[in-house]
Structure formats: C-alpha cells, structure tokens
Design a protein around this motif. Sequence first.
Motif, PDB file in Angstrom:
ATOM      1  N   GLY A  30     -24.574  15.778   0.833  1.00  0.00           N
ATOM      2  CA  GLY A  30     -23.198  15.434   0.479  1.00  0.00           C
ATOM      3  C   GLY A  30     -23.180  14.518  -0.727  1.00  0.00           C
ATOM      4  O   GLY A  30     -24.060  14.606  -1.591  1.00  0.00           O
ATOM      5  N   PRO A  87     -23.700  12.194   8.159  1.00  0.00           N
ATOM      6  CA  PRO A  87     -22.843  11.136   8.714  1.00  0.00           C
ATOM      7  C   PRO A  87     -23.578  10.435   9.868  1.00  0.00           C
ATOM      8  O   PRO A  87     -24.446  11.040  10.512  1.00  0.00           O
ATOM      9  CB  PRO A  87     -21.622  11.903   9.223  1.00  0.00           C
ATOM     10  CG  PRO A  87     -21.607  13.171   8.441  1.00  0.00           C
ATOM     11  CD  PRO A  87     -23.035  13.511   8.177  1.00  0.00           C
ATOM     12  N   ALA A  90     -24.151  12.134  13.271  1.00  0.00           N
ATOM     13  CA  ALA A  90     -25.099  13.249  13.405  1.00  0.00           C
ATOM     14  C   ALA A  90     -26.547  12.795  13.270  1.00  0.00           C
ATOM     15  O   ALA A  90     -27.465  13.598  13.427  1.00  0.00           O
ATOM     16  CB  ALA A  90     -24.786  14.299  12.342  1.00  0.00           C
ATOM     17  N   ASN A 243     -12.683   8.873   2.471  1.00  0.00           N
ATOM     18  CA  ASN A 243     -13.098   9.806   3.524  1.00  0.00           C
ATOM     19  C   ASN A 243     -12.811   9.224   4.925  1.00  0.00           C
ATOM     20  O   ASN A 243     -13.435   8.250   5.329  1.00  0.00           O
ATOM     21  CB  ASN A 243     -14.605  10.055   3.331  1.00  0.00           C
ATOM     22  CG  ASN A 243     -15.189  11.026   4.346  1.00  0.00           C
ATOM     23  OD1 ASN A 243     -14.499  11.454   5.270  1.00  0.00           O
ATOM     24  ND2 ASN A 243     -16.460  11.360   4.160  1.00  0.00           N
TER      25      ASN A 243
HETATM   26  P1  NAP Z   1     -20.568  13.554   2.848  1.00  0.00           P
HETATM   27  O1  NAP Z   1     -20.321  13.601   1.378  1.00  0.00           O
HETATM   28  O2  NAP Z   1     -19.501  13.994   3.764  1.00  0.00           O
HETATM   29  O3  NAP Z   1     -21.905  14.378   3.145  1.00  0.00           O
HETATM   30  C1  NAP Z   1     -22.476  14.486   4.408  1.00  0.00           C
HETATM   31  C2  NAP Z   1     -23.265  15.773   4.475  1.00  0.00           C
HETATM   32  O4  NAP Z   1     -23.862  15.833   5.774  1.00  0.00           O
HETATM   33  C3  NAP Z   1     -22.403  17.001   4.314  1.00  0.00           C
HETATM   34  O5  NAP Z   1     -22.697  17.601   3.068  1.00  0.00           O
HETATM   35  C4  NAP Z   1     -22.744  17.908   5.475  1.00  0.00           C
HETATM   36  O6  NAP Z   1     -23.450  19.054   5.067  1.00  0.00           O
HETATM   37  C5  NAP Z   1     -23.724  17.117   6.310  1.00  0.00           C
HETATM   38  N1  NAP Z   1     -23.221  17.048   7.708  1.00  0.00           N
HETATM   39  C6  NAP Z   1     -21.974  16.739   8.122  1.00  0.00           C
HETATM   40  N2  NAP Z   1     -21.906  16.748   9.446  1.00  0.00           N
HETATM   41  C7  NAP Z   1     -23.137  17.094   9.890  1.00  0.00           C
HETATM   42  C8  NAP Z   1     -23.690  17.314  11.170  1.00  0.00           C
HETATM   43  N3  NAP Z   1     -22.947  17.174  12.271  1.00  0.00           N
HETATM   44  N4  NAP Z   1     -24.990  17.665  11.243  1.00  0.00           N
HETATM   45  C9  NAP Z   1     -25.718  17.820  10.130  1.00  0.00           C
HETATM   46  N5  NAP Z   1     -25.247  17.638   8.881  1.00  0.00           N
HETATM   47  C10 NAP Z   1     -23.975  17.277   8.776  1.00  0.00           C
HETATM   48  O7  NAP Z   1     -20.937  12.059   3.300  1.00  0.00           O
HETATM   49  P2  NAP Z   1     -21.595  10.891   2.451  1.00  0.00           P
HETATM   50  O8  NAP Z   1     -20.509  10.064   1.874  1.00  0.00           O
HETATM   51  O9  NAP Z   1     -22.646  11.445   1.570  1.00  0.00           O
HETATM   52  O10 NAP Z   1     -22.239  10.019   3.627  1.00  0.00           O
HETATM   53  C11 NAP Z   1     -23.466  10.362   4.180  1.00  0.00           C
HETATM   54  C12 NAP Z   1     -24.128   9.121   4.732  1.00  0.00           C
HETATM   55  O11 NAP Z   1     -24.188   8.153   3.697  1.00  0.00           O
HETATM   56  C13 NAP Z   1     -23.418   8.476   5.914  1.00  0.00           C
HETATM   57  O12 NAP Z   1     -24.366   8.135   6.901  1.00  0.00           O
HETATM   58  C14 NAP Z   1     -22.804   7.216   5.333  1.00  0.00           C
HETATM   59  O13 NAP Z   1     -22.774   6.161   6.270  1.00  0.00           O
HETATM   60  C15 NAP Z   1     -23.740   6.906   4.198  1.00  0.00           C
HETATM   61  N6  NAP Z   1     -23.145   6.197   3.060  1.00  0.00           N
HETATM   62  C16 NAP Z   1     -21.950   6.629   2.548  1.00  0.00           C
HETATM   63  C17 NAP Z   1     -21.417   5.955   1.466  1.00  0.00           C
HETATM   64  C18 NAP Z   1     -20.096   6.379   0.848  1.00  0.00           C
HETATM   65  O14 NAP Z   1     -19.393   5.551   0.277  1.00  0.00           O
HETATM   66  N7  NAP Z   1     -19.734   7.629   0.936  1.00  0.00           N
HETATM   67  C19 NAP Z   1     -22.097   4.861   0.876  1.00  0.00           C
HETATM   68  C20 NAP Z   1     -23.331   4.503   1.403  1.00  0.00           C
HETATM   69  C21 NAP Z   1     -23.850   5.167   2.499  1.00  0.00           C
HETATM   70  P3  NAP Z   1     -22.816  20.506   4.913  1.00  0.00           P
HETATM   71  O15 NAP Z   1     -22.045  20.451   3.625  1.00  0.00           O
HETATM   72  O16 NAP Z   1     -24.005  21.374   4.827  1.00  0.00           O
HETATM   73  O17 NAP Z   1     -21.926  20.746   6.096  1.00  0.00           O
END
Ligand code: NAP
Length: 301
Positions: A30, A87, A90, A243
């Motif tokens: 993601g 996330p 998961a 989000n």
């Molecule tokens: P994101 O853009 O929504 O991406 C998450 C990815 O994980 C999606 O592409 C999805 O893949 C996959 N996914 C979703 N649900 C899943 C499941 N049940 N099982 C397996 N894969 C799954 O989210 P993100 O912002 O990158 O966040 C990801 C992590 O980074 C989180 O743990 C969050 O706490 C951390 N984080 C986020 C931020 C922020 O500001 N966004 C900052 C620092 C850390 P598919 O497309 O293949 O479905």
Amino acid sequence: MPKLLDLHQNKPEFCESGFLVMIIGIVGLGLIGGSLGLDFRAGGHRVVGVSRRQRTGEQAIAMGAVDEASTEFEVLGQADVIFICTPLGAMAATVAQLVPTLRPGVVLTDVGSVKGWVMETVAPLWPWFVGGHPMAGKAESGIEVAQPGLFVDCAYVLTPTEQTPPEAIARVEQLARSLRSRIFYCQPEEHDQAVAWISHLPVLVSASLLAACTQEAEPAVQTLAQSLASSGFRDTSRVGGGNPELGVMMARYNTQALLRSLAAYRATLDGLMQQVEQQDWAGLEAVLQQTQQIRPRFVAS
Ligand code: NAP
C-alpha cells in the motif's frame, strides 16, 4: 544467525552508497509498503512484494516499487529482510502464516503505528523480529499514492527487545538509514504514549473539527463556510480527513494511551471554553502566548 554473505552464496554486493545489497521482501503493498519498495529499489536492493490482490502486485511492478510480486509467500524465499506493511488488524495473522515458510536468520520487521501491541502479539512469533515505525504518511492510501522519498527527514522508530539479535537490529537500522530517516530507539510503551500525543490524538481532534463543522443548521452558512475554507482549515482538517481504517486501528490498538491524551485534551478545551464564556481575554492571551512558544518544540517553523 547466518551472515548475509552466506545468503548471497559468498558474494556480498554493495550499492553505490556503500550499503550492503539485500533482497528485501514487502508484505502489503500500500502507501507505506509501496513507498519503501520505491526507495529500496532506487538504493540498489532487490525488492520482492506480496500483495493480497494480484492487481496490487501488478501495479507495484508497473510503478517500479518491486522487482517481482506474488500473492503467495513462497516468493519471499530468498529475502534477507521482510517488511510487514499490512494494516495492524491483519499483522498477527499474516506473520503467523508467513513464519512456517521462513529460513532461520531472516529478519522480520513491521511498520505498524502502534508498538506495544505488536511487540506483545506479533514479535514473539519470530525470534529475528524488530519492531519499527516509519513516521511518514499521507491522507490517501493504497499503492497508487506510494511515492519515492516519503521517509526523508522523518523519524523512524525501532523498538527491539533485549532478546532481539544485534545483527537483526543492525540490518533494519541500515535500511531505515538508507531512507534518510532519523532513527530513534525507545520502549514500545514510550512510543505509544508519544504517538498518542502527536499522531493519534490529532487524528481524533481533526476528525471532531470536521464533524463539528457539519452541525451548522443554516444551509446557506454551511455552504458559505465550505467556500471560505482555506489554508488554515486545510492544515487543521488534514489528518481527520484521512484513511478511516488507519484511524480506527490507532484507537483500537493504542486505546489506553489515546484515552489518556484525549482526557487531557478535553480538560484543556474546557478551560479555553470557560475563558471565552467568562470573557477572560487576558487569560486566553496568556494561554495562546504559551502555545505559540511551545509549537517550535514539536515542529520547526
Ligand atoms: P494501505 O495504503 O491501505 O495499504 C495496506 C496494504 O495492505 C493494502 O495495499 C492491502 O493490499 C494490504 N491489506 C489490507 N488488508 C489486508 C489483509 N487483511 N491482509 C493482508 N493484506 C492486507 O495502508 P498504509 O497506509 O500503507 O498502512 C500500512 C501499515 O503502515 C499499517 O500497519 C499502518 O499502521 C502503518 N503506517 C501507516 C502510516 C500512514 O500514515 N498511512 C504511517 C506509518 C505507518 P491489497 O491492495 O493487495 O489488498
């Protein structure tokens, strides 16, 4: 723990910056996983991704975020370090499913925004696990919005335990440094209270601001407010308009620290409201002078 030298058939490679070239796995392509992939590939590493949906993996290849992608963990067979970027909800199931496929010595690290829960629930599943949190983000989510250089100058927090092998920590630190992030080591609980103040509380404060603004009963005023909203409103509403899944995860997995910060915030807001009700302009000015001085401690002007 096997040395990288062994994993690369006795032929260690170094990229231009002098870093050891690794095979890096990313699970969850993601915003964060895709952005890491873009930077690691640009740094000369080979990046292999695992997505839940096949289309996400195809997009990641097309964008140059990974060299190879699959929906199966087997593709990670040669990885030296694997980043878990799903996330939070998961993460435990993902790592439990991944662990039986791993070679000894492969380093696992996560990017979750909460560290206490990860270190209690996910870290014990694999001895070479290093908790991590790259502190950069955007309002949007998904592979489409992944971008190079997202982590430059941002904090990257690592929360190893006394049992974490030093070589595992060193590998993750090397990769985090290669993103040009600022590295911090701390206890998971300290991390969670700190991010409750500066990340999780702001999401709910910003969300409550947006929700409150819709309570204007007069449609003409509501429309006018929407038309007049500019840079100040853009700044204060940004994280509340992000989000929703991420916001819920922060609250769900960092409940106690967030409640503590919310209680302090509510008390502060009550104090400000009282000053306005009592027309205590001198008192209000004193508070605002204080907050003006405090802000640079948190963010450079
Ligand atoms: P994101 O853009 O929504 O991406 C998450 C990815 O994980 C999606 O592409 C999805 O893949 C996959 N996914 C979703 N649900 C899943 C499941 N049940 N099982 C397996 N894969 C799954 O989210 P993100 O912002 O990158 O966040 C990801 C992590 O980074 C989180 O743990 C969050 O706490 C951390 N984080 C986020 C931020 C922020 O500001 N966004 C900052 C620092 C850390 P598919 O497309 O293949 O479905």
